[in-house]
Write a protein that holds these residues in place. Structure first.
Motif, PDB file in Angstrom:
ATOM      1  N   PHE A 416      58.721  34.713 -17.621  1.00 33.98           N
ATOM      2  CA  PHE A 416      57.337  34.838 -17.171  1.00 33.98           C
ATOM      3  C   PHE A 416      57.093  33.827 -16.062  1.00 33.98           C
ATOM      4  CE2 PHE A 416      56.704  31.221 -19.895  1.00 33.98           C
ATOM      5  CZ  PHE A 416      55.570  30.557 -19.422  1.00 33.98           C
ATOM      6  N   ASP A 417      56.019  34.040 -15.295  1.00 30.38           N
ATOM      7  CA  ASP A 417      55.712  33.133 -14.196  1.00 30.38           C
ATOM      8  C   ASP A 417      54.209  33.100 -13.973  1.00 30.38           C
ATOM      9  OD1 ASP A 417      56.276  31.293 -12.256  1.00 30.38           O
ATOM     10  OD2 ASP A 417      56.850  32.732 -10.718  1.00 30.38           O
ATOM     11  N   ILE A 418      53.740  31.969 -13.470  1.00 33.99           N
ATOM     12  CA  ILE A 418      52.345  31.782 -13.112  1.00 33.99           C
ATOM     13  C   ILE A 418      52.270  31.721 -11.600  1.00 33.99           C
ATOM     14  CG2 ILE A 418      50.282  30.393 -13.497  1.00 33.99           C
ATOM     15  CD1 ILE A 418      51.599  31.509 -16.039  1.00 33.99           C
ATOM     16  N   ASN A 419      51.426  32.534 -10.990  1.00 36.18           N
ATOM     17  CA  ASN A 419      51.346  32.581  -9.540  1.00 36.18           C
ATOM     18  C   ASN A 419      50.894  31.228  -8.998  1.00 36.18           C
ATOM     19  OD1 ASN A 419      50.337  33.220  -6.767  1.00 36.18           O
ATOM     20  ND2 ASN A 419      50.959  35.283  -7.394  1.00 36.18           N
ATOM     21  N   PRO A 420      51.674  30.630  -8.092  1.00 39.60           N
ATOM     22  CA  PRO A 420      51.326  29.294  -7.593  1.00 39.60           C
ATOM     23  C   PRO A 420      50.182  29.296  -6.590  1.00 39.60           C
ATOM     24  CG  PRO A 420      53.289  30.097  -6.488  1.00 39.60           C
ATOM     25  CD  PRO A 420      52.939  31.127  -7.528  1.00 39.60           C
ATOM     26  N   VAL A 421      49.820  30.465  -6.072  1.00 37.08           N
ATOM     27  CA  VAL A 421      48.783  30.562  -5.041  1.00 37.08           C
ATOM     28  C   VAL A 421      47.485  31.122  -5.601  1.00 37.08           C
ATOM     29  CG1 VAL A 421      48.204  31.570  -2.798  1.00 37.08           C
ATOM     30  CG2 VAL A 421      50.552  30.832  -3.261  1.00 37.08           C
ATOM     31  N   ILE A 422      47.587  32.115  -6.464  1.00 32.55           N
ATOM     32  CA  ILE A 422      46.418  32.826  -6.988  1.00 32.55           C
ATOM     33  C   ILE A 422      46.119  32.331  -8.401  1.00 32.55           C
ATOM     34  CG2 ILE A 422      45.439  35.096  -7.481  1.00 32.55           C
ATOM     35  CD1 ILE A 422      47.702  36.183  -5.588  1.00 32.55           C
ATOM     36  N   PRO A 423      45.034  31.632  -8.618  1.00 33.23           N
ATOM     37  CA  PRO A 423      44.720  31.110  -9.956  1.00 33.23           C
ATOM     38  C   PRO A 423      44.522  32.238 -10.975  1.00 33.23           C
ATOM     39  CG  PRO A 423      43.379  30.044  -8.277  1.00 33.23           C
ATOM     40  CD  PRO A 423      44.053  31.203  -7.611  1.00 33.23           C
ATOM     41  N   GLY A 424      45.036  32.021 -12.167  1.00 30.45           N
ATOM     42  CA  GLY A 424      44.823  32.965 -13.253  1.00 30.45           C
ATOM     43  C   GLY A 424      45.655  34.217 -13.198  1.00 30.45           C
ATOM     44  N   TYR A 425      46.704  34.228 -12.395  1.00 29.61           N
ATOM     45  CA  TYR A 425      47.531  35.438 -12.239  1.00 29.61           C
ATOM     46  C   TYR A 425      48.895  35.164 -12.882  1.00 29.61           C
ATOM     47  CZ  TYR A 425      49.421  39.574  -9.825  1.00 29.61           C
ATOM     48  OH  TYR A 425      49.979  40.796  -9.518  1.00 29.61           O
ATOM     49  N   MET A 426      49.204  35.890 -13.954  1.00 30.80           N
ATOM     50  CA  MET A 426      50.440  35.679 -14.704  1.00 30.80           C
ATOM     51  C   MET A 426      51.229  36.978 -14.826  1.00 30.80           C
ATOM     52  SD  MET A 426      50.944  34.118 -18.596  1.00 30.80           S
ATOM     53  CE  MET A 426      50.120  35.491 -19.435  1.00 30.80           C
ATOM     54  N   ALA A 427      52.553  36.847 -14.770  1.00 31.65           N
ATOM     55  CA  ALA A 427      53.458  37.988 -14.970  1.00 31.65           C
ATOM     56  C   ALA A 427      54.401  37.666 -16.112  1.00 31.65           C
ATOM     57  CB  ALA A 427      54.248  38.289 -13.704  1.00 31.65           C
ATOM     58  N   THR A 428      54.625  38.649 -16.991  1.00 33.88           N
ATOM     59  CA  THR A 428      55.572  38.474 -18.092  1.00 33.88           C
ATOM     60  C   THR A 428      56.594  39.601 -18.062  1.00 33.88           C
ATOM     61  OG1 THR A 428      54.171  39.716 -19.636  1.00 33.88           O
ATOM     62  CG2 THR A 428      53.867  37.330 -19.567  1.00 33.88           C
ATOM     63  N   GLY A 429      57.834  39.270 -18.400  1.00 35.42           N
ATOM     64  CA  GLY A 429      58.901  40.259 -18.506  1.00 35.42           C
ATOM     65  C   GLY A 429      59.560  40.144 -19.861  1.00 35.42           C
ATOM     66  N   SER A 430      60.005  41.268 -20.404  1.00 35.17           N
ATOM     67  CA  SER A 430      60.499  41.267 -21.782  1.00 35.17           C
ATOM     68  C   SER A 430      61.763  42.088 -21.925  1.00 35.17           C
ATOM     69  CB  SER A 430      59.405  41.811 -22.711  1.00 35.17           C
ATOM     70  OG  SER A 430      59.889  42.015 -24.014  1.00 35.17           O
ATOM     71  N   SER A 431      62.450  41.850 -23.041  1.00 36.53           N
ATOM     72  CA  SER A 431      63.600  42.667 -23.381  1.00 36.53           C
ATOM     73  C   SER A 431      63.177  44.073 -23.815  1.00 36.53           C
ATOM     74  CB  SER A 431      64.424  41.992 -24.487  1.00 36.53           C
ATOM     75  OG  SER A 431      63.614  41.676 -25.597  1.00 36.53           O
ATOM     76  N   ASP A 432      61.854  44.325 -23.922  1.00 36.00           N
ATOM     77  CA  ASP A 432      61.387  45.691 -24.189  1.00 36.00           C
ATOM     78  C   ASP A 432      61.321  46.518 -22.907  1.00 36.00           C
ATOM     79  OD1 ASP A 432      59.114  44.897 -22.808  1.00 36.00           O
ATOM     80  OD2 ASP A 432      57.780  44.923 -24.548  1.00 36.00           O
ATOM     81  N   ARG A 433      61.838  45.953 -21.784  1.00 33.14           N
ATOM     82  CA  ARG A 433      62.015  46.620 -20.496  1.00 33.14           C
ATOM     83  C   ARG A 433      60.734  46.730 -19.672  1.00 33.14           C
ATOM     84  NH1 ARG A 433      66.937  49.624 -20.381  1.00 33.14           N
ATOM     85  NH2 ARG A 433      68.061  49.413 -22.352  1.00 33.14           N
ATOM     86  N   THR A 434      59.657  46.121 -20.083  1.00 37.22           N
ATOM     87  CA  THR A 434      58.404  46.231 -19.333  1.00 37.22           C
ATOM     88  C   THR A 434      58.067  44.915 -18.647  1.00 37.22           C
ATOM     89  OG1 THR A 434      57.033  45.573 -21.221  1.00 37.22           O
ATOM     90  CG2 THR A 434      57.481  47.943 -20.939  1.00 37.22           C
ATOM     91  N   VAL A 435      57.335  45.049 -17.541  1.00 31.71           N
ATOM     92  CA  VAL A 435      56.738  43.916 -16.837  1.00 31.71           C
ATOM     93  C   VAL A 435      55.234  44.084 -16.921  1.00 31.71           C
ATOM     94  CG1 VAL A 435      56.452  42.757 -14.611  1.00 31.71           C
ATOM     95  CG2 VAL A 435      58.688  43.687 -15.259  1.00 31.71           C
ATOM     96  N   LYS A 436      54.526  43.032 -17.319  1.00 33.94           N
ATOM     97  CA  LYS A 436      53.077  43.106 -17.448  1.00 33.94           C
ATOM     98  C   LYS A 436      52.427  42.028 -16.591  1.00 33.94           C
ATOM     99  CE  LYS A 436      53.124  45.012 -22.163  1.00 33.94           C
ATOM    100  NZ  LYS A 436      52.650  44.851 -23.566  1.00 33.94           N
ATOM    101  N   LEU A 437      51.321  42.408 -15.964  1.00 35.89           N
ATOM    102  CA  LEU A 437      50.536  41.488 -15.151  1.00 35.89           C
ATOM    103  C   LEU A 437      49.238  41.181 -15.893  1.00 35.89           C
ATOM    104  CD1 LEU A 437      51.036  43.205 -11.667  1.00 35.89           C
ATOM    105  CD2 LEU A 437      52.486  41.497 -12.797  1.00 35.89           C
ATOM    106  N   TRP A 438      48.817  39.904 -15.849  1.00 32.57           N
ATOM    107  CA  TRP A 438      47.681  39.439 -16.642  1.00 32.57           C
ATOM    108  C   TRP A 438      46.691  38.684 -15.764  1.00 32.57           C
ATOM    109  CZ3 TRP A 438      48.026  40.918 -21.777  1.00 32.57           C
ATOM    110  CH2 TRP A 438      49.293  41.288 -22.230  1.00 32.57           C
ATOM    111  N   ASN A 439      45.421  38.839 -16.099  1.00 29.33           N
ATOM    112  CA  ASN A 439      44.341  38.096 -15.457  1.00 29.33           C
ATOM    113  C   ASN A 439      43.812  37.097 -16.482  1.00 29.33           C
ATOM    114  OD1 ASN A 439      42.284  37.159 -13.886  1.00 29.33           O
ATOM    115  ND2 ASN A 439      41.011  38.993 -14.049  1.00 29.33           N
ATOM    116  N   ILE A 440      44.062  35.807 -16.238  1.00 28.55           N
ATOM    117  CA  ILE A 440      43.650  34.771 -17.183  1.00 28.55           C
ATOM    118  C   ILE A 440      42.260  34.269 -16.795  1.00 28.55           C
ATOM    119  CG2 ILE A 440      44.216  32.531 -18.175  1.00 28.55           C
ATOM    120  CD1 ILE A 440      47.129  33.067 -17.471  1.00 28.55           C
TER     121      ILE A 440
END
Length: 542
Positions: A416-440
């Motif tokens: 997973f990663d936290i966007n260094p430029v855009i506050p509250g923007y997170m991406a997660t990746g999983s062994s379930d083969r999906t990538v999800k984008l989140w608004n914190i």
């Protein structure tokens, strides 16, 4: 053919040399390689001597005289006298020996053939090449290697069949182009990649000096450091660990001890790792410091100017799998382990009791919040992401309370990663083969979009570091292909971060840039989009 990408990292713009140089093997470089490889050469000589001693022992038992031969299925035997005058001329006793006579060949060591090769600066100077290269060919080769100031590099640790290497991609955003610029052969399966912005192994390095290097952790205990501005290198610029001390007597003695105790596992020590290196973290303020985490349960701090271990720490009771330096308190290091704890320790006070947090399963990754240094994220094997306040450390790990906990995936949050430029923007990746984008948001995270990008099990999700490409997300996994997703082309992302994304006219499809790969994974699945509104609350309250 099976392949996978185990780790990936972006390189900020402007650090790569516009025209990377080609590797040149001269006398000084040969001496450097020979010194770095001295320990391996000593091992080979010891093994050869041991084999020769065993062989001579067997020969003495067999005797020097007559040899017995069996014929006709063992029913009949006859003795052959090797001292017979007719057989002497064939010198059968020394038939298998190497011919060391002058002029009849040279013995070849590991690097013997390398030094004997003649190298010329150009084909024009090589007398054995009659078809000379023209200026047009040289200009074309030079243009192919060029890296523009608007290009980004992406470092990708890849395993293909039984071959391990680091692929250096060039990403041209305006041209929607992603390609492999060059690659680096590795000795074992790569597990961690960390970009370094300082010239390595330079004793008098200026504090403002810039470099473009990469540190690579593998299944081997040594950490290799390579110059990204040189292509076709034969050997790393430096090795952190026992392999980098090849010429020292301590290294030789330690190697001999290990040979005598082959059945015993090596014990952790304060000088180097003895097991796989699982994570690396370069300190961006104290730029000569590199932290490493290992399966030997230790965290080590390396001085890149001397390539020596400055300090070793034992905060965990199981494998240490993830590290992250604090953004403002440059001596504070966050570490996560399979012992299901996270430690935030000040490297200046190794004997002080460090605050410790507990989680429900093995830690996968840890990250500081780049927009608020008082908080950090932890992802776990059971698919959860925890958000903690570093100022509220529990009295013991079992009393840990997070600010919020998100059940992001059904399986492990492998990256997973936290966007260094855009506050509250997170991406997660999983062994379930999906990538999800989140608004914190202050109330907690909500899912913006979920996609299967057909990279297999996701092992790498990382945002670009530059503001011009802040919405670009590099994604890779068990299929061995690298993709760069321009998330700003997704309608749900534009709605969630409308104030940060320019308005686009008409409908636009998601922009996904990748390199064509042959995918042979039989259980690959079709990509699907699952988009959610901003106000959908997918957070599990603690």
């Amino acid at each position: 053919m099976t392949s996978m990408i185990t780790a990936a990292q972006w390189v900020p713009r402007g650090f790569a040399a516009p025209f990377p140089k080609k590797y040149e093997l001269d006398e000084s470089e040969y001496e450097r390689i020979a010194e770095l490889a001295k320990l391996q050469l000593d091992d080979a000589e010891d093994d050869l001597k041991e084999a020769q001693d065993n062989e001579s022992g067997r020969d003495e038992q067999e005797g020097d005289g007559d040899q017995e031969m069996e014929v006709d299925g063992g029913k009949k035997s006859e003795k052959v006298n090797l001292d017979d005058d007719d057989l002497k001329e064939y010198n059968l006793d020394n038939y298998d020996d190497e011919d060391d006579a002058p002029g009849k060949g040279e013995s070849m060591g590991i690097f013997g053939n390398v030094k004997n090769l003649a190298y010329y600066e150009s084909n024009e100077e090589d007398p054995y090449i009659t078809l000379k290269d023209g200026e047009d060919d040289e200009d074309e080769d030079r243009a192919d290697l060029q890296i523009l100031a608007t290009d980004n590099l992406i470092l990708s640790a890849k395993v293909e069949d039984e071959l391990a290497h680091l692929e250096v991609y060039v990403y041209e955003d305006e041209a929607d182009n992603l390609y492999v610029h060059h690659d680096i052969m590795l000795p074992a399966i790569p597990l961690a990649v960390e970009w370094i912005d300082l010239p390595v192994d330079k004793a008098n390095t200026d504090k403002d000096a810039r470099g473009n290097y990469v540190a690579i952790g593998t299944m081997d205990p040594d950490i290799e450091i390579w110059d990204l501005d040189t292509i076709d290198c034969m050997y790393p610029n430096a090795i952190l660990g026992q392999g980098g001390n090849a010429g020292s007597e301590d290294a030789k003695n330690e190697k001999k001890k290990k040979k005598k105790k082959k059945n015993k596992s090596a014990k952790a020590n304060d000088e180097y790792h003895v097991d796989a290196v699982l994570s690396l973290a370069a300190n961006r303020q104290h730029r000569n410091l590199l932290a490493s985490a290992s399966a030997d349960k230790t965290v080590k701090l390396w001085d890149l100017n001397t390539t020596k271990c400055a300090k070793s720490y034992s905060y965990h009771t199981d494998k240490v799998c993830s590290l992250a330096w604090h953004a403002t308190e440059a001596t504070v290091l966050l570490s996560g382990s399979y012992d299901r704890t996270v430690v935030a320790a000040d490297m200046r006070a190794p004997d002080a009791k460090a605050p410790r947090w507990g989680v429900e399963s093995d830690v996968e990754n840890v990250r500081w919040d780049p927009h608020d240094a008082n908080y950090f994220f932890v992802s776990t094997e059971n698919g959860a992401v925890h958000y903690h306040d570093v100022r509220k450390a529990p009295s013991n790990p079992t009393a840990t309370k997070s600010v919020w906990t998100l059940q992001a995936h059904d399986e492990s949050v492998s990256s997973f990663d936290i966007n260094p430029v855009i506050p509250g923007y997170m991406a997660t990746g999983s062994s379930d083969r999906t990538v999800k984008l989140w608004n914190i948001q202050p109330s907690g995270p909500s899912m913006v979009v979920s996609r299967n990008l057909d990279v297999g099990k996701v092992f790498a999700t990382t945002f670009a570091p530059d503001p011009e490409v802040a919405f670009r997300l590099a994604v890779a996994g068990s299929h061995g292909s690298m993709h760069v997703w321009d998330t700003s082309t997704n309608p749900s992302v534009r709605r969630a971060f409308a104030q940060r994304v320019p308005e686009q006219r008409g409908d636009a499809e998601d922009r996904l840039v990748g390199v064509d790969e042959d995918v042979t994974d039989s259980d690959s699945e079709e990509g699907e989009d699952v988009e959610g509104e901003e106000d959908d609350d997918s957070m599990d309250e603690v």
